[in-house]
Design a protein around this motif. Structure first.
Motif, mmCIF file in Angstrom:
data_model
loop_
_atom_site.group_PDB
_atom_site.id
_atom_site.type_symbol
_atom_site.label_atom_id
_atom_site.label_comp_id
_atom_site.label_asym_id
_atom_site.label_seq_id
_atom_site.Cartn_x
_atom_site.Cartn_y
_atom_site.Cartn_z
ATOM 1 N N GLY A 149 -43.067 -13.796 14.317
ATOM 2 C CA GLY A 149 -42.252 -12.597 14.165
ATOM 3 C C GLY A 149 -41.666 -12.523 12.771
ATOM 4 N N TRP A 150 -41.495 -11.316 12.273
ATOM 5 C CA TRP A 150 -40.934 -11.101 10.934
ATOM 6 C C TRP A 150 -39.692 -10.224 11.022
ATOM 7 N N ILE A 151 -38.691 -10.549 10.196
ATOM 8 C CA ILE A 151 -37.563 -9.663 9.946
ATOM 9 C C ILE A 151 -37.769 -9.083 8.559
ATOM 10 N N VAL A 152 -37.847 -7.757 8.469
ATOM 11 C CA VAL A 152 -38.141 -7.082 7.200
ATOM 12 C C VAL A 152 -36.965 -6.175 6.833
ATOM 13 N N ALA A 153 -36.541 -6.252 5.578
ATOM 14 C CA ALA A 153 -35.399 -5.458 5.115
ATOM 15 C C ALA A 153 -35.622 -5.023 3.673
ATOM 16 N N PRO A 154 -34.810 -4.059 3.188
ATOM 17 C CA PRO A 154 -34.984 -3.591 1.808
ATOM 18 C C PRO A 154 -34.813 -4.710 0.785
ATOM 19 N N THR A 155 -33.913 -5.646 1.064
ATOM 20 C CA THR A 155 -33.664 -6.760 0.146
ATOM 21 C C THR A 155 -33.566 -8.055 0.937
ATOM 22 N N ASP A 156 -33.687 -9.172 0.242
ATOM 23 C CA ASP A 156 -33.557 -10.478 0.886
ATOM 24 C C ASP A 156 -32.172 -10.650 1.491
ATOM 25 N N ASP A 157 -31.136 -10.187 0.788
ATOM 26 C CA ASP A 157 -29.763 -10.375 1.257
ATOM 27 C C ASP A 157 -29.534 -9.703 2.610
ATOM 28 N N ILE A 158 -30.051 -8.475 2.760
ATOM 29 C CA ILE A 158 -29.875 -7.763 4.029
ATOM 30 C C ILE A 158 -30.654 -8.461 5.143
ATOM 31 N N ALA A 159 -31.879 -8.910 4.842
ATOM 32 C CA ALA A 159 -32.694 -9.594 5.839
ATOM 33 C C ALA A 159 -32.036 -10.902 6.277
ATOM 34 N N LYS A 160 -31.422 -11.601 5.332
ATOM 35 C CA LYS A 160 -30.791 -12.883 5.664
ATOM 36 C C LYS A 160 -29.616 -12.705 6.613
ATOM 37 N N GLU A 161 -28.934 -11.556 6.529
ATOM 38 C CA GLU A 161 -27.835 -11.298 7.466
ATOM 39 C C GLU A 161 -28.351 -11.281 8.900
ATOM 40 N N ASP A 162 -29.491 -10.629 9.123
ATOM 41 C CA ASP A 162 -30.103 -10.624 10.457
ATOM 42 C C ASP A 162 -30.586 -12.019 10.837
ATOM 43 N N VAL B 221 -48.984 -8.545 4.343
ATOM 44 C CA VAL B 221 -50.339 -8.456 4.884
ATOM 45 C C VAL B 221 -50.838 -9.864 5.206
ATOM 46 N N GLY B 222 -51.996 -9.906 5.846
ATOM 47 C CA GLY B 222 -52.728 -11.159 5.957
ATOM 48 C C GLY B 222 -52.509 -11.966 7.212
ATOM 49 N N VAL B 223 -51.529 -11.617 8.057
ATOM 50 C CA VAL B 223 -51.311 -12.404 9.264
ATOM 51 C C VAL B 223 -51.111 -11.474 10.455
ATOM 52 N N GLY B 224 -51.353 -12.017 11.651
ATOM 53 C CA GLY B 224 -51.090 -11.264 12.870
ATOM 54 C C GLY B 224 -49.645 -11.441 13.290
ATOM 55 N N LEU B 225 -49.033 -10.392 13.838
ATOM 56 C CA LEU B 225 -47.627 -10.422 14.227
ATOM 57 C C LEU B 225 -47.454 -10.038 15.690
ATOM 58 N N ASP B 226 -46.517 -10.722 16.356
ATOM 59 C CA ASP B 226 -46.156 -10.372 17.731
ATOM 60 C C ASP B 226 -44.995 -9.388 17.766
ATOM 61 N N ALA B 227 -44.127 -9.461 16.776
ATOM 62 C CA ALA B 227 -42.984 -8.539 16.722
ATOM 63 C C ALA B 227 -42.470 -8.465 15.305
ATOM 64 N N VAL B 228 -41.965 -7.297 14.934
ATOM 65 C CA VAL B 228 -41.327 -7.126 13.635
ATOM 66 C C VAL B 228 -40.035 -6.351 13.846
ATOM 67 N N LEU B 229 -38.979 -6.792 13.174
ATOM 68 C CA LEU B 229 -37.699 -6.102 13.176
ATOM 69 C C LEU B 229 -37.469 -5.567 11.772
ATOM 70 N N TRP C 210 -44.823 0.250 6.416
ATOM 71 C CA TRP C 210 -45.179 0.432 7.818
ATOM 72 C C TRP C 210 -46.702 0.391 8.014
ATOM 73 N N SER C 211 -47.443 0.970 7.095
ATOM 74 C CA SER C 211 -48.909 0.952 7.200
ATOM 75 C C SER C 211 -49.424 -0.487 7.259
ATOM 76 N N ASN C 212 -48.864 -1.345 6.418
ATOM 77 C CA ASN C 212 -49.278 -2.749 6.418
ATOM 78 C C ASN C 212 -48.859 -3.456 7.703
ATOM 79 N N LEU C 213 -47.648 -3.205 8.152
ATOM 80 C CA LEU C 213 -47.130 -3.902 9.329
ATOM 81 C C LEU C 213 -47.829 -3.473 10.615
ATOM 82 N N GLU C 214 -48.093 -2.184 10.751
ATOM 83 C CA GLU C 214 -48.744 -1.720 11.989
ATOM 84 C C GLU C 214 -50.102 -2.383 12.155
#
Length: 519
Positions: A127-140, A183-191, A205-209
């Motif tokens: 699973g991946w947590i994706v955010a505009p910046t590293d700082d925002i993603a790290k909060e999650d 890109v490059g890996v399969g994902l079960d969930a993305v936030l 989104w195109s890459n993640l879908e």
């Protein structure tokens, strides 16, 4: 090796190095040295703290349930209960959109980890947590660490922002700064958090879908899920994604479901809403509204999508008439039926926006004496003959109503309706004619010369969306009218300006109600 799995060990394109300090590690449980697993896709070894035997032993320990102290509010529960693969939350300040979606994200991945999956899937669950910046993603990421019970955490790295669980789940933090890195890996969930603030959201989104559709991923191999949240920021690509999950939108997709959470939906905020300040005599809500612009308040607190350009119909809500609240069940149905029924002493006209089989041909019926829009229909899926027959039926029902339509590119409609005994009023949309039609409708709306019954039906909700989304812009020095969302629909607006084309309205400037850039 299974040919169905997307994440296969020992990829030939990234050979395993001869020696590496990351290749072996001492197990924290049995203290024996073990060899890490080489992931050819990522070009690095795994980072397990336990050897394979201890991981299996810990996974099989007799602990069936872990309790997490989390009770969602009613509005959050609807998101949790949704069966949609892709869920979008447009949330105001302090609505808990991040926390609730982080919980849903973690629970889903743990469920995936409890499935029996092929050994060659490395990692077993990702699973991946994706955010505009590293700082925002790290909060999650920090929030995620608080949610997941420590007993099921195999390893946790602050430096790499990776959590690995004893049942094979791997969770990573990703920045959306470079979409091509997703890109490059399969994902079960993305936030995806604060999606509206991701500049290249469409590319992201195109890459993640594509990653979420990797074979074997998601529960029962049915494809991964996406949980997407943000407070609105104009009508950008996040707004377009929100429309995909709105049944009233012409872009609706059944794989999606969207939610809007207001600041005041939170019961903790609701308690403060009407609390009166002794010194000012104003409620907490009134003081909030005073401290910021109307657009900023509606966007940040009510989670409304405010257009960044000139709205053509900022006062459209003035034309809506609610069904009386005291009516329910059969009395409500009878009220709506009477409102829409033709009356012997009234005359009617029909506005028709022609479209082919794969588009939305829309009709509006207006009661001339009252300005009521008594009927709306979308003939999506009907061929030309079926459309002509349907319109002829409407004309007969509404006292031989004439049909006003756009003739540009649809010259055959006049003859087809005429031979069915329907009076026609072909209207030219070329050149400045469309601008005149739109501006006339804008004045009609501003002066509330038409009334639409706000009955909560899907077609009424779609009409409201289209009018709210219709903007006046400039292109090459010329005024253009368009739907604010790329690929959006304006079929109801077109049907409306046809049916109102001969209404006389006082010319006046239409007030601007958009959001100024930079506010």
């Amino acid at each position: 090796m299974s040919g169905k799995c997307h994440d296969i060990l020992n990829r030939p394109d990234i050979p395993e190095p001869i020696a590496s300090k990351d290749k072996t590690k001492v197990c924290k449980c049995c203290h024996h040295r073990f060899t890490q697993v080489w992931d050819g896709k990522l070009g690095k070894y795994s980072s397990f703290d336990l050897c394979p035997k201890c991981r299996i032993k810990k996974q099989n320990e007799k602990v069936s349930t872990y309790v997490v102290n989390y009770t969602p509010f009613e509005y959050q529960k609807k998101m949790h209960d949704s069966p949609a693969r892709f869920r979008v939350v447009a949330g105001g300040i302090r609505t808990g959109k991040d926390y609730s979606m982080t919980f849903e994200f973690a629970k889903y991945l743990i469920d995936c980890g409890n499935e029996n999956r092929p050994e060659e899937m490395i990692p077993k669950v990702r699973g991946w947590i994706v955010a505009p910046t590293d700082d925002i993603a790290k909060e999650d990421f920090v929030q995620l660490r608080r949610i997941i019970p420590a007993e099921i955490v195999s390893s946790y790295s602050k430096s790499t922002n990776v959590i690995e669980l004893i049942n094979g789940v791997q969770i990573e933090v990703k920045s959306a700064y470079d979409p091509e890195s997703l890109v490059g890996v399969g994902l079960d969930a993305v936030l995806i958090t604060e999606a509206a603030r991701i500049k290249a959201l469409e590319d992201v989104w195109s890459n993640l879908e594509g990653r979420l559709t990797s074979p074997g991923r998601g529960k029962n191999g049915m494809g991964g899920i996406a949980l997407i949240n943000s407070s609105p920021l104009g009508k950008n690509y996040f707004y377009k994604m929100w429309l995909w999950g709105n049944p009233a939108s012409g872009d609706y997709d059944s794989d999606w479901e969207s939610f809007t959470w207001s600041h005041w939906d939170n019961p903790l905020m609701k308690e403060k809403e009407n609390r009166v300040d002794r010194k000012t005599g104003l409620t907490y809500r009134q003081r909030l509204e005073r401290r910021m612009s109307k657009a900023r308040y509606e966007q940040d607190y009510l989670a409304k999508f405010i257009t960044n350009t000139y709205a053509v119909f900022p006062q459209f809500e003035k034309c809506l008439e609610k069904v009386p609240d005291m009516l329910d069940g059969k009395p409500r149905e009878n009220y709506i039926a009477r409102w829409r029924s033709p009356k012997e002493y009234c005359s009617y006209s029909i506005g028709y926006d022609p479209a082919s089989l794969n588009d939305s041909p829309v009709v509006w019926v207006k009661e001339e004496e009252t300005g009521r829009i008594v009927f709306m229909a979308d003939m999506l899926g009907m061929g030309w003959d079926a459309q002509m027959d349907y319109i002829a039926m409407l004309s007969v029902r509404y006292n031989a109503a004439p049909v006003k339509f756009g003739r540009t590119g649809h010259e055959m409609i006049d003859s087809q309706l005429t031979k069915r005994g329907v009076e026609t009023v072909p209207i030219n949309e070329q050149g400045s004619n469309k601008e005149n039609l739109v501006e006339n409708l804008a004045r009609v709306v501003e002066n509330r010369q038409i009334t639409i019954l706000d009955d909560g039906s899907e077609i009424t909700e779609r009409a409201k969306l289209e009018f709210a989304d219709y903007v006046r812009d400039k292109a090459g020095g010329k005024v253009v009218f368009r739907n604010a969302t790329s690929g959006g629909h304006d079929d109801h607006v077109s049907a409306a300006y046809f049916v109102c084309s001969d209404m006389e309205s006082e010319k006046q400037s239409i007030p601007y109600d958009g959001l100024l850039a930079g506010v």
